[in-house]
Scaffold this motif. Sequence first.
Motif, PDB file in Angstrom:
ATOM      1  N   THR A 271      -2.921 -23.833 -31.816  1.00 48.61           N
ATOM      2  CA  THR A 271      -1.815 -23.045 -32.377  1.00 48.61           C
ATOM      3  C   THR A 271      -0.462 -23.728 -32.219  1.00 48.61           C
ATOM      4  N   LEU A 272      -0.392 -24.791 -31.429  1.00 49.76           N
ATOM      5  CA  LEU A 272       0.884 -25.457 -31.156  1.00 49.76           C
ATOM      6  C   LEU A 272       1.092 -26.598 -32.149  1.00 49.76           C
ATOM      7  N   GLU A 273       1.867 -26.353 -33.169  1.00 45.53           N
ATOM      8  CA  GLU A 273       2.016 -27.325 -34.254  1.00 45.53           C
ATOM      9  C   GLU A 273       2.794 -28.570 -33.836  1.00 45.53           C
ATOM     10  N   GLU A 274       3.820 -28.414 -33.002  1.00 46.45           N
ATOM     11  CA  GLU A 274       4.682 -29.556 -32.686  1.00 46.45           C
ATOM     12  C   GLU A 274       3.947 -30.666 -31.935  1.00 46.45           C
ATOM     13  N   PRO A 275       3.235 -30.396 -30.832  1.00 48.14           N
ATOM     14  CA  PRO A 275       2.518 -31.497 -30.168  1.00 48.14           C
ATOM     15  C   PRO A 275       1.431 -32.107 -31.053  1.00 48.14           C
ATOM     16  N   ARG A 276       0.778 -31.279 -31.893  1.00 46.04           N
ATOM     17  CA  ARG A 276      -0.244 -31.817 -32.798  1.00 46.04           C
ATOM     18  C   ARG A 276       0.400 -32.757 -33.817  1.00 46.04           C
ATOM     19  N   ARG A 277       1.559 -32.381 -34.325  1.00 48.92           N
ATOM     20  CA  ARG A 277       2.269 -33.236 -35.292  1.00 48.92           C
ATOM     21  C   ARG A 277       2.655 -34.565 -34.647  1.00 48.92           C
ATOM     22  N   LEU A 278       3.139 -34.496 -33.407  1.00 50.57           N
ATOM     23  CA  LEU A 278       3.552 -35.718 -32.711  1.00 50.57           C
ATOM     24  C   LEU A 278       2.350 -36.613 -32.426  1.00 50.57           C
ATOM     25  N   CYS A 279       1.223 -36.008 -32.086  1.00 54.84           N
ATOM     26  CA  CYS A 279       0.005 -36.789 -31.845  1.00 54.84           C
ATOM     27  C   CYS A 279      -0.416 -37.541 -33.108  1.00 54.84           C
ATOM     28  N   LYS A 280      -0.447 -36.833 -34.209  1.00 57.57           N
ATOM     29  CA  LYS A 280      -0.858 -37.465 -35.464  1.00 57.57           C
ATOM     30  C   LYS A 280       0.082 -38.608 -35.831  1.00 57.57           C
ATOM     31  N   ARG A 281       1.375 -38.388 -35.676  1.00 60.96           N
ATOM     32  CA  ARG A 281       2.348 -39.409 -36.045  1.00 60.96           C
ATOM     33  C   ARG A 281       2.202 -40.644 -35.174  1.00 60.96           C
ATOM     34  N   ALA A 282       1.838 -40.452 -33.899  1.00 61.03           N
ATOM     35  CA  ALA A 282       1.723 -41.587 -32.972  1.00 61.03           C
ATOM     36  C   ALA A 282       0.379 -42.284 -33.066  1.00 61.03           C
ATOM     37  N   GLY A 283      -0.527 -41.769 -33.888  1.00 58.99           N
ATOM     38  CA  GLY A 283      -1.820 -42.413 -34.044  1.00 58.99           C
ATOM     39  C   GLY A 283      -2.931 -41.876 -33.171  1.00 58.99           C
ATOM     40  N   PHE A 284      -2.687 -40.776 -32.455  1.00 61.46           N
ATOM     41  CA  PHE A 284      -3.746 -40.159 -31.662  1.00 61.46           C
ATOM     42  C   PHE A 284      -4.834 -39.616 -32.595  1.00 61.46           C
ATOM     43  N   GLU A 285      -6.038 -39.531 -32.077  1.00 61.93           N
ATOM     44  CA  GLU A 285      -7.153 -38.947 -32.814  1.00 61.93           C
ATOM     45  C   GLU A 285      -7.679 -37.719 -32.076  1.00 61.93           C
ATOM     46  N   LEU A 286      -8.018 -36.699 -32.841  1.00 61.86           N
ATOM     47  CA  LEU A 286      -8.607 -35.495 -32.261  1.00 61.86           C
ATOM     48  C   LEU A 286     -10.067 -35.791 -31.922  1.00 61.86           C
ATOM     49  N   VAL A 287     -10.431 -35.704 -30.611  1.00 60.88           N
ATOM     50  CA  VAL A 287     -11.784 -36.088 -30.194  1.00 60.88           C
ATOM     51  C   VAL A 287     -12.640 -34.891 -29.803  1.00 60.88           C
ATOM     52  N   SER A 288     -12.026 -33.740 -29.513  1.00 61.20           N
ATOM     53  CA  SER A 288     -12.846 -32.572 -29.183  1.00 61.20           C
ATOM     54  C   SER A 288     -12.036 -31.295 -29.352  1.00 61.20           C
ATOM     55  N   THR A 289     -12.748 -30.222 -29.663  1.00 61.67           N
ATOM     56  CA  THR A 289     -12.156 -28.896 -29.803  1.00 61.67           C
ATOM     57  C   THR A 289     -13.125 -27.895 -29.203  1.00 61.67           C
ATOM     58  N   ALA A 290     -12.603 -26.984 -28.354  1.00 57.19           N
ATOM     59  CA  ALA A 290     -13.495 -26.013 -27.714  1.00 57.19           C
ATOM     60  C   ALA A 290     -12.723 -24.735 -27.404  1.00 57.19           C
ATOM     61  N   PRO A 291     -13.373 -23.580 -27.617  1.00 65.27           N
ATOM     62  CA  PRO A 291     -12.714 -22.317 -27.262  1.00 65.27           C
ATOM     63  C   PRO A 291     -12.700 -22.136 -25.745  1.00 65.27           C
ATOM     64  N   GLU A 292     -11.569 -21.715 -25.219  1.00 61.98           N
ATOM     65  CA  GLU A 292     -11.447 -21.490 -23.775  1.00 61.98           C
ATOM     66  C   GLU A 292     -10.525 -20.304 -23.530  1.00 61.98           C
ATOM     67  N   ARG A 293     -10.740 -19.659 -22.399  1.00 62.54           N
ATOM     68  CA  ARG A 293      -9.848 -18.608 -21.946  1.00 62.54           C
ATOM     69  C   ARG A 293      -8.837 -19.231 -20.997  1.00 62.54           C
ATOM     70  N   ARG A 294      -7.614 -19.345 -21.460  1.00 66.47           N
ATOM     71  CA  ARG A 294      -6.565 -19.953 -20.640  1.00 66.47           C
ATOM     72  C   ARG A 294      -5.282 -19.134 -20.743  1.00 66.47           C
TER      73      ARG A 294
END
Length: 308
Positions: A271-294
């Motif tokens: 749900t956090l668009e800003e860090p995801r946008r920064l990751c994509k721009r810097a060349g990071f790749e999404l390697v895993s996604t999992a539902p968690e209670r946090r």
Amino acid sequence: MTDSEALQRAQAVRRFNRFYTRLIGALHEHLAQSTFSLTEVRVLHELSRGRAQTASVLGRALGLDSGYLSRLLTNFERRNLITRRPSETDARQSLIALTHEGHAAYAPLDAAASQEVLDLLGGLSVSSQEQLIAAMNLIERLLGDKPRQDAVELRAPRAGECGWLVHRQAQWFAAQYGWDASFEGLLARVIADYTQRNDTLRERCVVADQQGMVVGGVCVVAVSTTVAGVRLLWVEPDVQRGGIGTRLVAEATHFARRAGYTRLTLTTASTLEEPRRLCKRAGFELVSTAPERRFGKDLMIERWELGL
């Protein structure tokens, strides 16, 4: 926010306005002994900055009625305080500048105003002065007509600023997303571990400083001998999309590479668009996604990685 809470906030702003108006009146007492009104001094100050301006630009900058400003400038011209010359780009406009007499008339007023402020600040400790200036910068930043574009310096955090990163993020995420105190505890543990290890070769924290005020920050911490993690990445919401986050991520990446890590990781929520946008721009790749209670919420936790 309830109507009652909104009204209380409006009353707080009005109370501050009354206080500040009285303070400004006291600071300009020296004008009573001069031949210039406060508005005239504001115009002289704007022109004293060394850049010839048109009447329309002056009026917009100072919020003055064009007719009133025209009469004021005519009076200045009659007193030989200003000169006017045709604009090279617009024949309908005249460029206005202070004469030698105008600079001479303004200089003692400027010196007196500065001395009054110095006297006011002199009653405060150095730390209280810094707190006051930071509060003024914050008001200007939040209520300004356009986003601040002042130069941003990335530097090591000073005493208390790592704690500020914890405080500000815990405060904002609680208000924006309803995250509970366990999030603040997580942030506090990151900072506690980082400061106690004090491993300057393998770990680093930097803050983004704009006009003496922290507007963001990031930490790089060791996950293993080859993997580093980005933690506490933060940019104040009102200055986002101005390149600060990109610079913070780049600084984290460069440090991790120099420190000999082979991978850099970042964990965030979908749900956090800003860090995801920064990751994509810097060349990071999404390697895993999992539902968690946090943090008292059901979140989709994402892990991003960058090969170094």
